[in-house]
Design a protein around this motif. Sequence first.
Motif, short mmCIF file in Angstrom:
data_model
loop_
_atom_site.label_atom_id
_atom_site.label_comp_id
_atom_site.label_asym_id
_atom_site.label_seq_id
_atom_site.Cartn_x
_atom_site.Cartn_y
_atom_site.Cartn_z
N ARG A 286 -0.36 3.87 -3.70
CA ARG A 286 0.04 2.85 -2.72
C ARG A 286 1.45 3.12 -2.24
NH1 ARG A 286 2.02 -2.52 -3.10
NH2 ARG A 286 2.11 -2.32 -5.38
N TYR A 287 2.33 3.54 -3.16
CA TYR A 287 3.71 3.86 -2.80
C TYR A 287 3.75 5.06 -1.84
CZ TYR A 287 8.55 5.46 -3.37
OH TYR A 287 9.84 5.86 -3.13
N LEU A 288 3.00 6.09 -2.13
CA LEU A 288 3.02 7.28 -1.27
C LEU A 288 2.60 6.94 0.15
CD1 LEU A 288 1.58 9.94 -3.73
CD2 LEU A 288 3.91 9.84 -2.83
N ALA A 289 1.55 6.12 0.28
CA ALA A 289 1.06 5.76 1.61
C ALA A 289 2.03 4.84 2.35
CB ALA A 289 -0.30 5.10 1.49
N GLU A 290 2.58 3.86 1.65
CA GLU A 290 3.35 2.81 2.30
C GLU A 290 4.85 3.09 2.38
OE1 GLU A 290 2.41 -0.81 0.25
OE2 GLU A 290 0.25 -0.61 0.64
N VAL A 291 5.35 3.98 1.51
CA VAL A 291 6.79 4.26 1.49
C VAL A 291 7.06 5.72 1.83
CG1 VAL A 291 8.92 4.21 0.12
CG2 VAL A 291 7.18 2.43 -0.21
N THR A 300 11.18 1.68 -5.30
CA THR A 300 9.95 1.39 -6.03
C THR A 300 9.76 -0.11 -6.28
OG1 THR A 300 11.06 1.67 -8.17
CG2 THR A 300 10.03 3.62 -7.18
N THR A 301 10.59 -0.94 -5.70
CA THR A 301 10.42 -2.38 -5.86
C THR A 301 9.02 -2.80 -5.42
OG1 THR A 301 12.77 -2.73 -5.43
CG2 THR A 301 11.32 -4.67 -5.26
N GLY A 302 8.30 -3.44 -6.33
CA GLY A 302 6.94 -3.88 -6.04
C GLY A 302 5.89 -2.81 -6.26
N TYR A 303 6.32 -1.62 -6.68
CA TYR A 303 5.39 -0.52 -6.90
C TYR A 303 5.40 -0.01 -8.34
CZ TYR A 303 5.15 -0.35 -1.82
OH TYR A 303 4.97 -0.66 -0.48
N ARG A 304 6.27 -0.55 -9.20
CA ARG A 304 6.22 -0.17 -10.62
C ARG A 304 6.79 -1.26 -11.49
NH1 ARG A 304 8.27 5.22 -12.06
NH2 ARG A 304 7.64 4.52 -14.12
#
Length: 304
Positions: A286-291, A300-304
Amino acid sequence: MAGPLRGRIALVAGATRGAGRGIAVELGAAGATVYVTGRSTRARRSEYDRPETVEDTADLVTAAGGHGIAVPADHLDPAQVRAVVDRIGADHGRLDVLVNDIWGAEHLFARDTPLWEHDLDAGLRLLRLAVETHAVTSHHALPLLLRHPGGLVVEMTDGTAAYNRDTYRVGFFYDLAKASVLRMAFALGHELGPRGATAVALTPGWMRSEIMLEHFGVREDNWRDALEQVPHFAISESPRYVGRAVAALAADAEVTRFNGQSLSSGGLACEYGFTDLDGTRPDAWRYLAEVHDAGRPADTTGYR
């Protein structure tokens, strides 16, 4: 051996290092007996010429609370794979978990090099190592796994089906290999489901394998020092994280709900509630796609 997988028998094919080692150790921590295979042994290294060995992995499994058994094998050789499965059958008469993590191709692909410029021999060997080995292993291991209901097959790949569908992954041969393994899990789901077993595809996120840590010149205990070079490495995860994902799947009495699906370590952490070694739950895809892919600053706030 205590734990939810006590009495269960697992084969982690390709467990010398990386995700395979992390998975084997976490299966052991849950109480399983884990057969670990690979080509690098204390007596002989593979062409990787790295120090990690299948014997070391087996020792780590046992230290974690399971029973680790090292069986050197080249999964391109059907006779060697058949011998591994025959040994498991003779020892226990059953196989509950098969993890196909054979890869061995880090040195065989060239990034962003089109097919017609890529070394053909290297590309074709990549496909053999990444795809053919999985087919050979499943061909020989599945009859044993199907002797008892509830068996689980985990096809390890890189990227979820949704992410890889819309993203060009590294190059022609790499992209094809990872897509093939995703499809392999889908096909096995159709063949195993009616016979009482489950097949899934599973991907870690940006994994801090031994090779990745070495690439950045860091260790697991100081991996955050690499953020000075690549800030997005902040979303990375240890190999044990995806190992905990496999252990959770193997212990789930209702795992059939995932049959044929593409899963990720981050997604399963939300499903089952486990964390990485540092207590966080990185959700890399999700992080790779959205950030990352969106060109946003590393956060990484909200992603880990």
